[in-house]
Design a protein around this motif. Structure first.
Motif, PDB file in Angstrom:
ATOM      1  N   LEU A 161       5.131  59.379  -3.533  1.00 36.03           N
ATOM      2  CA  LEU A 161       5.896  60.223  -2.655  1.00 36.03           C
ATOM      3  C   LEU A 161       7.455  60.125  -3.386  1.00 36.03           C
ATOM      4  O   LEU A 161       7.970  59.108  -3.420  1.00 36.03           O
ATOM      5  N   GLU A 162       7.968  61.173  -4.070  1.00 30.50           N
ATOM      6  CA  GLU A 162       9.407  61.107  -4.459  1.00 30.50           C
ATOM      7  C   GLU A 162      10.158  62.102  -3.481  1.00 30.50           C
ATOM      8  O   GLU A 162       9.986  63.222  -3.520  1.00 30.50           O
ATOM      9  N   LEU A 163      11.225  61.314  -2.957  1.00 31.68           N
ATOM     10  CA  LEU A 163      12.203  62.212  -2.110  1.00 31.68           C
ATOM     11  C   LEU A 163      13.586  62.615  -2.701  1.00 31.68           C
ATOM     12  O   LEU A 163      14.266  61.887  -3.514  1.00 31.68           O
ATOM     13  N   GLY A 164      13.383  63.738  -3.084  1.00 27.18           N
ATOM     14  CA  GLY A 164      14.584  64.525  -3.735  1.00 27.18           C
ATOM     15  C   GLY A 164      14.016  64.570  -5.454  1.00 27.18           C
ATOM     16  O   GLY A 164      14.334  64.177  -6.352  1.00 27.18           O
ATOM     17  N   SER A 165      12.712  65.433  -5.440  1.00 28.91           N
ATOM     18  CA  SER A 165      12.125  65.404  -6.711  1.00 28.91           C
ATOM     19  C   SER A 165      12.483  66.345  -7.726  1.00 28.91           C
ATOM     20  O   SER A 165      12.206  65.967  -8.909  1.00 28.91           O
ATOM     21  N   GLY A 166      13.548  67.219  -7.384  1.00 33.39           N
ATOM     22  CA  GLY A 166      14.281  67.961  -8.450  1.00 33.39           C
ATOM     23  C   GLY A 166      13.063  68.917  -9.250  1.00 33.39           C
ATOM     24  O   GLY A 166      12.151  69.118  -8.742  1.00 33.39           O
ATOM     25  N   SER A 167      13.254  68.691 -10.478  1.00 36.21           N
ATOM     26  CA  SER A 167      12.447  69.393 -11.264  1.00 36.21           C
ATOM     27  C   SER A 167      11.051  68.829 -11.415  1.00 36.21           C
ATOM     28  O   SER A 167      10.158  69.451 -12.060  1.00 36.21           O
ATOM     29  N   GLY A 168      10.750  67.529 -10.829  1.00 35.05           N
ATOM     30  CA  GLY A 168       9.560  66.981 -11.069  1.00 35.05           C
ATOM     31  C   GLY A 168       9.223  66.107 -12.103  1.00 35.05           C
ATOM     32  O   GLY A 168       8.035  65.718 -12.088  1.00 35.05           O
ATOM     33  N   SER A 169       9.999  65.950 -13.140  1.00 31.51           N
ATOM     34  CA  SER A 169       9.931  65.335 -14.420  1.00 31.51           C
ATOM     35  C   SER A 169       9.440  63.865 -13.868  1.00 31.51           C
ATOM     36  O   SER A 169       8.227  63.090 -14.661  1.00 31.51           O
ATOM     37  N   ASN A 170      10.126  63.086 -13.236  1.00 35.83           N
ATOM     38  CA  ASN A 170       9.685  61.518 -13.025  1.00 35.83           C
ATOM     39  C   ASN A 170       8.529  61.487 -12.235  1.00 35.83           C
ATOM     40  O   ASN A 170       7.515  60.593 -12.918  1.00 35.83           O
ATOM     41  N   LEU A 171       7.997  62.306 -11.390  1.00 36.74           N
ATOM     42  CA  LEU A 171       6.773  62.334 -10.642  1.00 36.74           C
ATOM     43  C   LEU A 171       5.746  62.836 -11.568  1.00 36.74           C
ATOM     44  O   LEU A 171       4.652  62.184 -11.628  1.00 36.74           O
TER      45      LEU A 171
END
Length: 190
Positions: free
Chosen positions: A34-44
């Motif tokens: 789970l990424e909280l504050g995922s923005g454009s999703g690149s890290n996830l």
């Protein structure tokens, strides 16, 4: 592509191609992230390419739209628009890894957010987050506003008091010629 020629990568800092990689999280294959504050999703998206399944939550609907379009080809990746505490209060999902890179952990009262994160994590799960160090000027446009800046020792006390162990907090030095480093915090759910 980054400087190494990779199509996806995890970036803990505000500087491209700088800082540690996903190894901070341990093996991600087969784990729910789970990424909280995922923005454009690149890290996830990068973690999903390594075998994780991922859910990104961001408060901005425009960010979800960008992430969905950009990463539509990754079947194990989904995005939702929600405020972090509302999402965590309403979901019944459990996560092995929770990350927040300049995201919700920096902007939401830790006495509210940390117990909610812990309640949605599997035992032994990993929480990792990064933000600017205490006292740093936020040099990003629009960066002003309420933030929960804490020293490494304060994060250790906060995390320990809310069900986390093996807390480590470190400062990642900035690249040469840049003014501000990044604080990276890592903890395990008890």
């Amino acid at each position: 592509m980054n400087a190494s020629g990779d199509a996806t990568w995890l970036n803990w800092t505000q500087y491209a191609d700088h800082g540690p990689n996903e190894s901070v999280l341990g093996s991600v294959a087969g784990r729910r992230v789970l990424e909280l504050g995922s923005g454009s999703g690149s890290n996830l998206a990068h973690l999903v390419t390594l075998g994780a399944s991922g859910l990104g939550v961001d408060v901005a609907p425009a960010r979800e739209a960008v992430a969905r379009e950009r990463w539509a080809d990754l079947a194990s990746l989904e995005f939702r628009t929600a405020e972090a505490t509302a999402f965590l209060s309403e979901t019944d999902e459990t996560f092995d890894i929770v990350l927040s890179i300049f995201g919700a952990v920096w902007f939401v009262d830790p006495h509210t957010l940390l117990p909610l994160i812990r309640s949605r994590m599997s035992s032994g799960g990993t929480l990792a987050f990064s933000h600017l160090p205490v006292g740093s000027q936020d040099v990003r446009p629009g960066g002003a506003g309420l933030r929960h800046d804490h020293s490494p020792a304060a994060w250790e006390r906060l995390l320990t008091s809310h069900g986390f162990a093996a807390v480590s907090a470190s400062l990642i030095d900035p690249p040469q010629g840049r003014p501000v480093g990044t604080m990276l915090v890592h903890a395990l759910a008890r």
